[in-house]
Design an enzyme around this catalytic site. Structure first.
Site, PDB file in Angstrom:
ATOM      1  N   THR A   1      47.660  43.910  52.676  1.00  0.00           N
ATOM      2  CA  THR A   1      47.148  43.631  51.086  1.00  0.00           C
ATOM      3  C   THR A   1      46.028  44.545  50.842  1.00  0.00           C
ATOM      4  OG1 THR A   1      48.235  41.298  51.426  1.00  0.00           O
ATOM      5  CG2 THR A   1      46.765  41.602  49.617  1.00  0.00           C
TER       6      THR A   1
ATOM      7  N   PHE B   1      42.815  44.837  48.357  1.00  0.00           N
ATOM      8  CA  PHE B   1      42.045  43.990  47.577  1.00  0.00           C
ATOM      9  C   PHE B   1      40.881  44.954  46.517  1.00  0.00           C
ATOM     10  CE2 PHE B   1      42.726  39.713  49.364  1.00  0.00           C
ATOM     11  CZ  PHE B   1      43.410  39.769  50.278  1.00  0.00           C
TER      12      PHE B   1
HETATM   13  O1  LIG Z   1      46.339  32.594  49.848  1.00  0.00           O
HETATM   14  C1  LIG Z   1      45.461  33.466  50.383  1.00  0.00           C
HETATM   15  O2  LIG Z   1      45.033  33.314  51.708  1.00  0.00           O
HETATM   16  C2  LIG Z   1      45.202  34.718  49.798  1.00  0.00           C
HETATM   17  O3  LIG Z   1      44.110  35.193  50.182  1.00  0.00           O
HETATM   18  C3  LIG Z   1      46.021  35.206  48.766  1.00  0.00           C
HETATM   19  C4  LIG Z   1      46.721  36.322  48.865  1.00  0.00           C
HETATM   20  C5  LIG Z   1      47.587  36.895  47.692  1.00  0.00           C
HETATM   21  O4  LIG Z   1      47.212  36.584  46.683  1.00  0.00           O
HETATM   22  O5  LIG Z   1      48.377  37.959  47.970  1.00  0.00           O
HETATM   23  C6  LIG Z   1      46.234  37.456  49.951  1.00  0.00           C
HETATM   24  C7  LIG Z   1      46.816  37.710  50.749  1.00  0.00           C
HETATM   25  C8  LIG Z   1      48.164  37.689  51.421  1.00  0.00           C
HETATM   26  O6  LIG Z   1      48.821  38.608  50.855  1.00  0.00           O
HETATM   27  C9  LIG Z   1      48.748  36.395  50.770  1.00  0.00           C
HETATM   28  C10 LIG Z   1      48.056  35.845  49.749  1.00  0.00           C
END
Ligand SMILES: O=C(O)C(=O)C[C@]1(C(=O)O)C=C[C@@H](O)C=C1
Length: 379
Positions: free
Chosen positions: A266, A268
């Site tokens: 992911t 950010f």
């Molecule tokens: O729910 C979490 O733990 C988050 O940090 C959110 C979140 C997102 O929004 O994509 C962040 C990383 C992962 O991809 C899954 C969920």
């Protein structure tokens, strides 16, 4: 696949009181203006000299002016997320960079905040919107929010919020996301009927969850799902969340690494009130958003401003232009779009300035969201 939505338990308590320090109360910074012929481009790059080129860490003097106040914790266990209606009650510790993230402790976003700003004070927020507002209102110094995932795709809400708010992208951070199936101690895999998590996390584990035949239920964040299962002592439900969440909420890991691809990453964005001065000393990326007139080849022309200059595009996303979603032209109705583009160049590069000047000639709207160092930790 049926996905029901349930909210995390009500955990949004007050985080104490202290004075809200608005930008007008800050010591004025010497504004540096890079010189551009185009007035629009000039507007993009009005920057503060207190933030330095390419290095966000250790450049926090401009926010040190915030009042130092200890946050009273009314939970003996955990900090509580900021909710929208608590934004008027700011807190600031002052000694460490305060970084807002969406979710509760143990969320991947918390790990991303800590990776982006080592040794920061990560401040949980109920919603993405709250995190944006917390920065705007000087309750925190930065926000770290997910923008896209290698399996699940874009987080559209944050694209929309980038435009609605006036924060600047000052960096990016990539996080390897390894999901686990978490349940209360003693619960076995074959006793599970439901699985709770953030919709992105559920999507990233689609194959495994289908194979296990579990009913998906969406909650606000992965760690929130783990917390709910622990607090309610559920025995028929598991959470898709991190190993860190298992540790925090006292759950056991039933299955590890359940994401559909081992390379689950992911990305950010690091957001601040002020932009950083773009540099040329390392690999930079610039994020822009623009809209175009309707017509044949207009998007092709827009993208050509980069191709002509050998500028590599790393991401493109289109979102509906909400205020005027439908436009009539020649008896036909068209949707209007905003195009978000990331390209590999710094706004300090003349070639990038020229490309945007060129795009500006026919774009109906153009905004630079930030020019910031590329996170090369996962190349
Ligand atoms: O729910 C979490 O733990 C988050 O940090 C959110 C979140 C997102 O929004 O994509 C962040 C990383 C992962 O991809 C899954 C969920």
């Amino acid at each position: 696949m049926a996905v029901h939505t349930v909210r995390s338990p009500a955990t949004h308590l007050h985080t104490g009181t202290s004075r809200n320090i608005s930008p007008s109360h800050r010591k004025p910074n010497d504004a540096i203006r890079l010189s551009f012929r185009s007035p629009k481009l000039r507007r993009f790059i009005s920057v503060s000299s207190s933030l330095h080129e390419g290095n966000e860490h250790g450049k926090e003097n401009s926010v040190r002016a915030l009042e130092v106040k200890k946050i009273p914790e009314d939970s003996p266990l955990l900090p509580k997320p900021l909710s929208s209606n608590q934004l008027a009650e700011p807190v600031s510790n002052g000694s460490r960079v305060r970084v807002a993230y969406q979710g509760v402790r143990g969320a991947y976003s918390e790990s991303a905040a800590e990776k982006a700003y080592p040794n920061c004070e990560a401040v949980p927020c109920e919603e993405f919107d709250t995190a944006f507002e917390a920065v705007e209102r000087w309750l925190v110094d930065r926000a770290v929010l997910p923008i896209e995932n290698s399996l699940g795709g874009s987080i559209h809400r944050n694209y929309d919020l980038l435009l609605r708010h006036n924060l600047h992208i000052v960096g990016e951070v990539k996080l390897a996301v390894r999901h686990c199936l978490l349940a209360n101690h003693g619960v076995k895999l074959d006793g599970l009927r439901r699985v709770l998590s953030h919709p992105q996390a559920l999507a990233q584990c689609e194959n495994t969850l289908t194979r296990l035949g579990l009913v998906r239920e969406a909650v606000d964040d992965t760690a929130g799902a783990a917390k709910l299962i622990a607090l309610e002592g559920l025995s028929d439900a598991a959470a898709v969340a991190s190993a860190k969440a298992a540790e925090i909420y006292g759950l056991s890991i039933v299955v590890e690494d359940i994401q559909d691809d081992s390379d689950n990453v992911t990305r950010f964005l690091m957001l601040a009130r002020e932009p950083i001065i773009p540099g040329t000393n390392r690999l930079f990326k610039t994020s822009i958003v623009f809209s175009l007139e309707e017509g044949p080849g207009v998007l092709f022309k827009a993208l050509a401003v980069f191709a002509l200059r050998q500028i590599n595009l790393t991401k493109m996303e289109s979102r509906p232009l909400r205020k005027t979603p439908l436009r009539a032209s020649g008896g036909l109705k068209y949707f209007d779009y905003l195009f978000y583009v990331d390209f590999e160049a710094s706004m300090a590069d003349e070639v990038a300035q020229n490309a945007l000047r060129h795009l500006e000639e026919f774009a109906t709207f153009l905004r630079v969201l930030g020019s910031y160092p590329v996170d090369t930790t996962m190349l």
